[in-house]
Design a protein around this motif. Structure first.
Motif, PDB file in Angstrom:
ATOM      1  N   ARG A   1       7.686   3.792   6.154  1.00  0.00           N
ATOM      2  CA  ARG A   1       7.498   4.985   5.342  1.00  0.00           C
ATOM      3  C   ARG A   1       7.101   4.604   3.928  1.00  0.00           C
ATOM      4  O   ARG A   1       7.638   3.654   3.364  1.00  0.00           O
ATOM      5  CB  ARG A   1       8.788   5.802   5.301  1.00  0.00           C
ATOM      6  N   ARG A   2       6.171   5.371   3.358  1.00  0.00           N
ATOM      7  CA  ARG A   2       5.745   5.065   1.992  1.00  0.00           C
ATOM      8  C   ARG A   2       6.937   5.177   1.050  1.00  0.00           C
ATOM      9  O   ARG A   2       7.653   6.169   1.036  1.00  0.00           O
ATOM     10  CB  ARG A   2       4.633   6.006   1.542  1.00  0.00           C
ATOM     11  N   HIS A   3       7.121   4.117   0.279  1.00  0.00           N
ATOM     12  CA  HIS A   3       8.240   4.056  -0.657  1.00  0.00           C
ATOM     13  C   HIS A   3       7.768   4.299  -2.091  1.00  0.00           C
ATOM     14  O   HIS A   3       8.335   5.106  -2.803  1.00  0.00           O
ATOM     15  CB  HIS A   3       8.924   2.691  -0.538  1.00  0.00           C
ATOM     16  N   ASP A   4       6.755   3.571  -2.511  1.00  0.00           N
ATOM     17  CA  ASP A   4       6.331   3.609  -3.902  1.00  0.00           C
ATOM     18  C   ASP A   4       4.872   3.199  -4.016  1.00  0.00           C
ATOM     19  O   ASP A   4       4.309   2.619  -3.097  1.00  0.00           O
ATOM     20  CB  ASP A   4       7.182   2.653  -4.739  1.00  0.00           C
ATOM     21  N   PHE A   5       4.280   3.473  -5.174  1.00  0.00           N
ATOM     22  CA  PHE A   5       2.941   2.962  -5.444  1.00  0.00           C
ATOM     23  C   PHE A   5       2.828   2.590  -6.917  1.00  0.00           C
ATOM     24  O   PHE A   5       3.640   2.995  -7.726  1.00  0.00           O
ATOM     25  CB  PHE A   5       1.847   3.955  -5.012  1.00  0.00           C
ATOM     26  N   TRP A   6       1.848   1.765  -7.220  1.00  0.00           N
ATOM     27  CA  TRP A   6       1.547   1.186  -8.531  1.00  0.00           C
ATOM     28  C   TRP A   6       2.574   0.160  -8.988  1.00  0.00           C
ATOM     29  O   TRP A   6       2.221  -0.955  -9.309  1.00  0.00           O
ATOM     30  CB  TRP A   6       1.341   2.234  -9.604  1.00  0.00           C
ATOM     31  N   ARG A   7       3.818   0.494  -9.029  1.00  0.00           N
ATOM     32  CA  ARG A   7       4.863  -0.430  -9.469  1.00  0.00           C
ATOM     33  C   ARG A   7       6.018  -0.415  -8.472  1.00  0.00           C
ATOM     34  O   ARG A   7       6.253   0.582  -7.810  1.00  0.00           O
ATOM     35  CB  ARG A   7       5.400  -0.028 -10.836  1.00  0.00           C
ATOM     36  N   VAL A   8       6.748  -1.529  -8.419  1.00  0.00           N
ATOM     37  CA  VAL A   8       7.922  -1.612  -7.549  1.00  0.00           C
ATOM     38  C   VAL A   8       9.134  -1.868  -8.429  1.00  0.00           C
ATOM     39  O   VAL A   8       9.210  -2.880  -9.112  1.00  0.00           O
ATOM     40  CB  VAL A   8       7.779  -2.755  -6.513  1.00  0.00           C
ATOM     41  N   ALA A   9      10.067  -0.940  -8.399  1.00  0.00           N
ATOM     42  CA  ALA A   9      11.326  -1.096  -9.139  1.00  0.00           C
ATOM     43  C   ALA A   9      12.313  -1.802  -8.217  1.00  0.00           C
ATOM     44  O   ALA A   9      12.587  -1.318  -7.113  1.00  0.00           O
ATOM     45  CB  ALA A   9      11.862   0.259  -9.573  1.00  0.00           C
ATOM     46  N   GLU A  10      12.820  -2.928  -8.670  1.00  0.00           N
ATOM     47  CA  GLU A  10      13.712  -3.735  -7.837  1.00  0.00           C
ATOM     48  C   GLU A  10      14.933  -2.951  -7.355  1.00  0.00           C
ATOM     49  O   GLU A  10      15.286  -3.003  -6.184  1.00  0.00           O
ATOM     50  CB  GLU A  10      14.150  -4.987  -8.588  1.00  0.00           C
ATOM     51  N   ASP A  11      15.552  -2.199  -8.237  1.00  0.00           N
ATOM     52  CA  ASP A  11      16.756  -1.453  -7.833  1.00  0.00           C
ATOM     53  C   ASP A  11      16.438  -0.369  -6.805  1.00  0.00           C
ATOM     54  O   ASP A  11      17.191  -0.163  -5.849  1.00  0.00           O
ATOM     55  CB  ASP A  11      17.465  -0.869  -9.049  1.00  0.00           C
ATOM     56  N   ARG A  12      15.316   0.311  -6.954  1.00  0.00           N
ATOM     57  CA  ARG A  12      14.919   1.345  -5.985  1.00  0.00           C
ATOM     58  C   ARG A  12      14.599   0.718  -4.628  1.00  0.00           C
ATOM     59  O   ARG A  12      14.937   1.271  -3.591  1.00  0.00           O
ATOM     60  CB  ARG A  12      13.705   2.117  -6.482  1.00  0.00           C
TER      61      ARG A  12
ATOM     62  N   ALA B   1       5.657  -8.136   4.685  1.00  0.00           N
ATOM     63  CA  ALA B   1       4.268  -8.438   5.046  1.00  0.00           C
ATOM     64  C   ALA B   1       3.365  -7.873   3.962  1.00  0.00           C
ATOM     65  O   ALA B   1       3.701  -6.895   3.293  1.00  0.00           O
ATOM     66  CB  ALA B   1       3.913  -7.829   6.398  1.00  0.00           C
ATOM     67  N   GLU B   2       2.235  -8.529   3.833  1.00  0.00           N
ATOM     68  CA  GLU B   2       1.220  -8.072   2.899  1.00  0.00           C
ATOM     69  C   GLU B   2       0.000  -7.658   3.713  1.00  0.00           C
ATOM     70  O   GLU B   2      -0.436  -8.390   4.595  1.00  0.00           O
ATOM     71  CB  GLU B   2       0.865  -9.192   1.927  1.00  0.00           C
ATOM     72  N   VAL B   3      -0.537  -6.472   3.426  1.00  0.00           N
ATOM     73  CA  VAL B   3      -1.711  -5.955   4.121  1.00  0.00           C
ATOM     74  C   VAL B   3      -2.769  -5.682   3.071  1.00  0.00           C
ATOM     75  O   VAL B   3      -2.485  -5.061   2.040  1.00  0.00           O
ATOM     76  CB  VAL B   3      -1.380  -4.659   4.901  1.00  0.00           C
ATOM     77  N   ARG B   4      -3.976  -6.139   3.335  1.00  0.00           N
ATOM     78  CA  ARG B   4      -5.074  -5.905   2.399  1.00  0.00           C
ATOM     79  C   ARG B   4      -5.746  -4.571   2.694  1.00  0.00           C
ATOM     80  O   ARG B   4      -5.899  -4.182   3.845  1.00  0.00           O
ATOM     81  CB  ARG B   4      -6.103  -7.027   2.487  1.00  0.00           C
ATOM     82  N   LEU B   5      -6.173  -3.913   1.653  1.00  0.00           N
ATOM     83  CA  LEU B   5      -6.807  -2.612   1.766  1.00  0.00           C
ATOM     84  C   LEU B   5      -7.991  -2.644   2.724  1.00  0.00           C
ATOM     85  O   LEU B   5      -8.194  -1.709   3.498  1.00  0.00           O
ATOM     86  CB  LEU B   5      -7.244  -2.129   0.375  1.00  0.00           C
ATOM     87  N   GLU B   6      -8.738  -3.744   2.725  1.00  0.00           N
ATOM     88  CA  GLU B   6      -9.912  -3.825   3.598  1.00  0.00           C
ATOM     89  C   GLU B   6      -9.540  -4.013   5.077  1.00  0.00           C
ATOM     90  O   GLU B   6     -10.399  -3.898   5.941  1.00  0.00           O
ATOM     91  CB  GLU B   6     -10.883  -4.921   3.138  1.00  0.00           C
ATOM     92  N   GLU B   7      -8.262  -4.250   5.378  1.00  0.00           N
ATOM     93  CA  GLU B   7      -7.809  -4.412   6.762  1.00  0.00           C
ATOM     94  C   GLU B   7      -7.451  -3.087   7.429  1.00  0.00           C
ATOM     95  O   GLU B   7      -7.265  -3.047   8.638  1.00  0.00           O
ATOM     96  CB  GLU B   7      -6.558  -5.302   6.821  1.00  0.00           C
ATOM     97  N   VAL B   8      -7.309  -2.039   6.652  1.00  0.00           N
ATOM     98  CA  VAL B   8      -6.849  -0.768   7.204  1.00  0.00           C
ATOM     99  C   VAL B   8      -8.037   0.142   7.515  1.00  0.00           C
ATOM    100  O   VAL B   8      -9.156  -0.104   7.076  1.00  0.00           O
ATOM    101  CB  VAL B   8      -5.850  -0.065   6.250  1.00  0.00           C
ATOM    102  N   GLY B   9      -7.786   1.189   8.250  1.00  0.00           N
ATOM    103  CA  GLY B   9      -8.837   2.125   8.628  1.00  0.00           C
ATOM    104  C   GLY B   9      -9.356   2.928   7.455  1.00  0.00           C
ATOM    105  O   GLY B   9      -8.738   3.004   6.384  1.00  0.00           O
ATOM    106  N   GLU B  10     -10.488   3.547   7.675  1.00  0.00           N
ATOM    107  CA  GLU B  10     -11.167   4.321   6.630  1.00  0.00           C
ATOM    108  C   GLU B  10     -10.267   5.427   6.059  1.00  0.00           C
ATOM    109  O   GLU B  10     -10.207   5.610   4.847  1.00  0.00           O
ATOM    110  CB  GLU B  10     -12.461   4.924   7.175  1.00  0.00           C
TER     111      GLU B  10
ATOM    112  N   TRP C   1      -6.530   3.970  -1.800  1.00  0.00           N
ATOM    113  CA  TRP C   1      -7.317   3.086  -2.661  1.00  0.00           C
ATOM    114  C   TRP C   1      -6.959   3.208  -4.139  1.00  0.00           C
ATOM    115  O   TRP C   1      -6.974   2.224  -4.868  1.00  0.00           O
ATOM    116  CB  TRP C   1      -8.819   3.294  -2.454  1.00  0.00           C
ATOM    117  N   ASP C   2      -6.607   4.397  -4.579  1.00  0.00           N
ATOM    118  CA  ASP C   2      -6.300   4.578  -5.998  1.00  0.00           C
ATOM    119  C   ASP C   2      -4.807   4.495  -6.300  1.00  0.00           C
ATOM    120  O   ASP C   2      -4.377   4.762  -7.420  1.00  0.00           O
ATOM    121  CB  ASP C   2      -6.866   5.892  -6.506  1.00  0.00           C
TER     122      ASP C   2
END
Length: 88
Positions: A70-81, A43-52, A59-60
């Motif tokens: 659970r948070r997995h990664d940010f900025w880039r997604v490594a396929e193998d990870r 699923a894709e969730v837009r930043l403006e859809e989530v709470g403050e 946001w950054d």
């Protein structure tokens, strides 16, 4: 970070992003390929859809990828990870 937000559990893999974000487009491309190959939901969730509080938290860091809520990664997604985290 505290409790996992409900929106992060919409699918096995969730990408938090925003429109016109080239890193988000790249992340989504990897997520599509991996989830299609492994047969898991995404699923894709837009930043403006989530709470403050979540907007302030992420946001950054977008795109932010979540696996099984659970948070997995940010900025880039490594396929193998990502494949390893899904563990199918």
């Amino acid at each position: 970070m505290g409790e996992t937000p409900g929106w992060a559990r919409r699918a096995r893999v969730v990408v938090l992003g925003k429109p016109e974000c080239h890193l988000c487009e790249e992340a989504w491309s990897v997520v599509e390929r991996v989830t299609d190959d492994l047969g898991v939901t995404r699923a894709e969730v837009r930043l403006e859809e989530v709470g403050e509080a979540d907007r302030e938290e992420y946001w950054d860091k977008i795109p932010v990828t979540f696996v099984d809520g659970r948070r997995h990664d940010f900025w880039r997604v490594a396929e193998d990870r990502l494949r390893s985290a899904i563990g199918v």
